[in-house]
Design a protein around this motif. Sequence first.
Motif: not given
Lengths: 187, 154
Positions: A61, A64-65, A69, A88-89, A94, A97, A121, B135, B137
Amino acid sequence: MSLLVSMFVITTSMYCLFLLIREYNQLVFTRFRYRYFALRDELALLVMTGHIMESSWEYQHIVRTINFHISAVETMSITDVVSLLIRYHTSEDGKRKVRYLIRRVDDPAVVSILVRYMGVTQDLLRRNSRCQIVMIRAVKRLFGPDIRQGKHEFVQNPNEAINAIEQSKSDLLATVKNDSRYPMAVA
Amino acid sequence: MAKQTKASENPASTRYGGWDFARDFSTQFFALLNTGRIFPALLVLLALLMLLFGVRMPTEELAPLSNHLLDALSGWTGVFFLLLVVTNCGWMLVFHERDKLHQQEIKRLTDIRSQLMHGGDMTLIKEHRSSDGEQQEGYLLPSQQHSSREGGSP
């Protein structure tokens, strides 16, 4: 003749200014991309040294995140990146998760990477939406903080995403508050 | 031997003339502009203009032109001249910063390489995970994954 020279100078200087702004923005995005690369590499090294399993949900995860980004920063314009990251945030999915991640992650080295990822971020959002944040703050001061209640959202508020990330960061740090290994992992 | 004969038959095809120079010059000049290298492009442009004025203009017309230019510099156009100089200095700073950033990234990767070479017993990662669209997303992102922006994902 002087008119022609003036027009030439004005056009050239404006073009130079435009190019300079574009180059500078690319430099800023490259800097963010490299910061994400560094975090992803650090995470990969944690897998290689046995801190975290490659097959674990949290590793997959987080990678992937971070990749998401990086892709956003690589392929999209500043406006689109800000808009996408706010969505997203602040999305329910989100947040869910992140809550799940906070429950599962207990290794201080992984927590350190996550906290720094959230910091990058936040910096990214802050840097690229300064005007938006200032304008929203000014409008709220003028018309009161409840201006948006019961109405459609005209402008996305980057502060909502920044605050959500800050909250996740605090929750994450709380899990390693009493862990003596955490400062070592950050260093 | 056959090539030489072919070239001697058609000497125009091998001669590098003024038009070829003009074509190459404009190609390189626009390449400088398009890649954001405005500082060298501006230098080339200024040198070309000065050359043009120095060579093509009669000597008695050079003095009035210089006066014109000085007048322009002292007026409101001077602001734009100043902007031109400032933006070019800014470009040099950006160029320097970019170079420094790339050097730092190279150093970071070199350190990782050393760590991997001398790190002892390490578990290999089975699956390569890059930012090129694997990914979940990814559906939120535009389709042009391989943008022309420099320094793409490893």
